[in-house]
Design an enzyme around this catalytic site. Sequence first.
Site, short mmCIF file in Angstrom:
data_model
loop_
_atom_site.label_atom_id
_atom_site.label_comp_id
_atom_site.label_asym_id
_atom_site.label_seq_id
_atom_site.Cartn_x
_atom_site.Cartn_y
_atom_site.Cartn_z
N ILE A 166 0.81 -1.15 0.18
CA ILE A 166 0.00 -0.29 0.00
C ILE A 166 0.75 1.27 -0.20
O ILE A 166 0.58 1.93 -0.87
CB ILE A 166 -0.74 0.01 0.61
CG1 ILE A 166 -1.91 -1.21 1.35
CG2 ILE A 166 -1.87 1.17 0.93
CD1 ILE A 166 -2.94 -1.33 2.42
N THR A 244 -4.98 4.02 7.94
CA THR A 244 -4.81 3.47 6.82
C THR A 244 -4.46 1.52 7.22
O THR A 244 -5.01 0.67 6.77
CB THR A 244 -4.86 3.35 5.51
OG1 THR A 244 -3.94 3.69 5.41
CG2 THR A 244 -6.55 5.36 5.21
N ARG A 246 -2.86 -0.44 10.62
CA ARG A 246 -3.92 -0.80 12.17
C ARG A 246 -4.19 0.38 13.02
O ARG A 246 -2.48 1.30 13.62
CB ARG A 246 -2.85 -2.51 12.49
CG ARG A 246 -3.69 -3.36 10.97
CD ARG A 246 -4.92 -3.45 11.36
NE ARG A 246 -5.01 -5.49 10.37
CZ ARG A 246 -4.95 -4.72 8.79
NH1 ARG A 246 -5.42 -3.77 8.38
NH2 ARG A 246 -5.33 -6.78 8.25
N GLU A 274 -11.28 -1.60 17.50
CA GLU A 274 -12.11 -1.15 16.26
C GLU A 274 -13.38 -1.71 16.61
O GLU A 274 -13.79 -3.04 16.71
CB GLU A 274 -11.25 -1.45 15.54
CG GLU A 274 -11.71 -0.86 14.58
CD GLU A 274 -11.10 -1.21 12.78
OE1 GLU A 274 -10.43 -0.21 12.08
OE2 GLU A 274 -10.52 -2.64 12.77
N HIS A 293 -13.77 1.40 9.16
CA HIS A 293 -12.68 0.62 8.22
C HIS A 293 -13.27 0.38 6.88
O HIS A 293 -13.49 -0.82 6.72
CB HIS A 293 -12.57 -0.94 9.39
CG HIS A 293 -11.22 -1.29 9.14
ND1 HIS A 293 -10.40 -1.89 10.13
CD2 HIS A 293 -10.32 -1.99 8.06
CE1 HIS A 293 -9.54 -2.77 9.00
NE2 HIS A 293 -9.50 -2.50 8.29
#
Length: 335
Positions: A166, A244, A246, A274, A293
Amino acid sequence: MPQRPSALFALNDRNLPLLFPPATLARLTELVDIDPALTVTDFGDPALGERLAGTEFLITGWGCPIVTPTVLDGLPRLRGVLHTAGTVKALLDPEVWRRGVAVSTAAAANALPVAEYTLGVILLLGKDVLGLHDEYRAARAFPPGLTHRDVGNVGRRVGIIGASRIGRRVIELLRPFDFEVLLHDPYVTAAEARALGVRAVDLDVLLASSTIVSVHAPATPETRHLLDAARLALLPDGAALVNTARGSLVDTEALTKELVTGRIRAVLDVTEPEPLPAESPLFRLPNVLLTPHVAGSLGNELSRLGRTAVDELERLLAGRPLAYGVQLAELARTA
């Protein structure tokens, strides 16, 4: 006509139509003998014994039970695990690799929407769209001195933490824009960073000199609370943090304390815990954008993950190398 190898879906059945729409499912069923009506979420089901014994390929995804050595004993013909999501770290016991089973993941495909989300957020943060939106809504008039504010994306310094799939895609997407991009990744040399078009720096330097910082490192014991109170304090006034990756990479308590002061901003697609507790101040702070998320693959984006798995299956059956194979030695430092 030669008999097709046997395959089995091991994932949550609600995702199956999105992962494998008709055209992709048709491709899959041409390659292997698979029952689209059977999705396994418990390898211990006695009714599966004979089916498991003949299975050569597992098509896995969200909801797949853990593949333990005991499960492998019931899969004596298993040749490949094709995962229609990101990490397989918590899904597959190391014995999978030791028994010579090929493993592939759709992490590269799942990286694309995360990187796109990140690019959009970075561009909006550079224009201070979130802050100006609130001011405009409150005043019902253009904010004073707007053209003289420290907004805009020309020459803005963006710090990328982690040259993951990413992270690298974000760097690629940032190239057409007039940014200066810094990178921190302990596994990337200065020469490799230059080849990516960025400058490698120490993490503390990156934090202290970037106005937008985006986190793309894997969640490992070493990266837990990588951004703690001391490091968050290095961010310049008005800087923005984007996460974006964890939630565990950022000390939520320390971040909350910084954000409550209004000194910095944040866009958080992931948090720890979360979801956040309902009473968390982060829900009501004007300098925080929380999303549930959603940066990863959702809706029609799931079809890309299914196509990736079918592409990998074609490669295996043709005797070609996997494009997105996962090796056991990589797991310690990947997501």
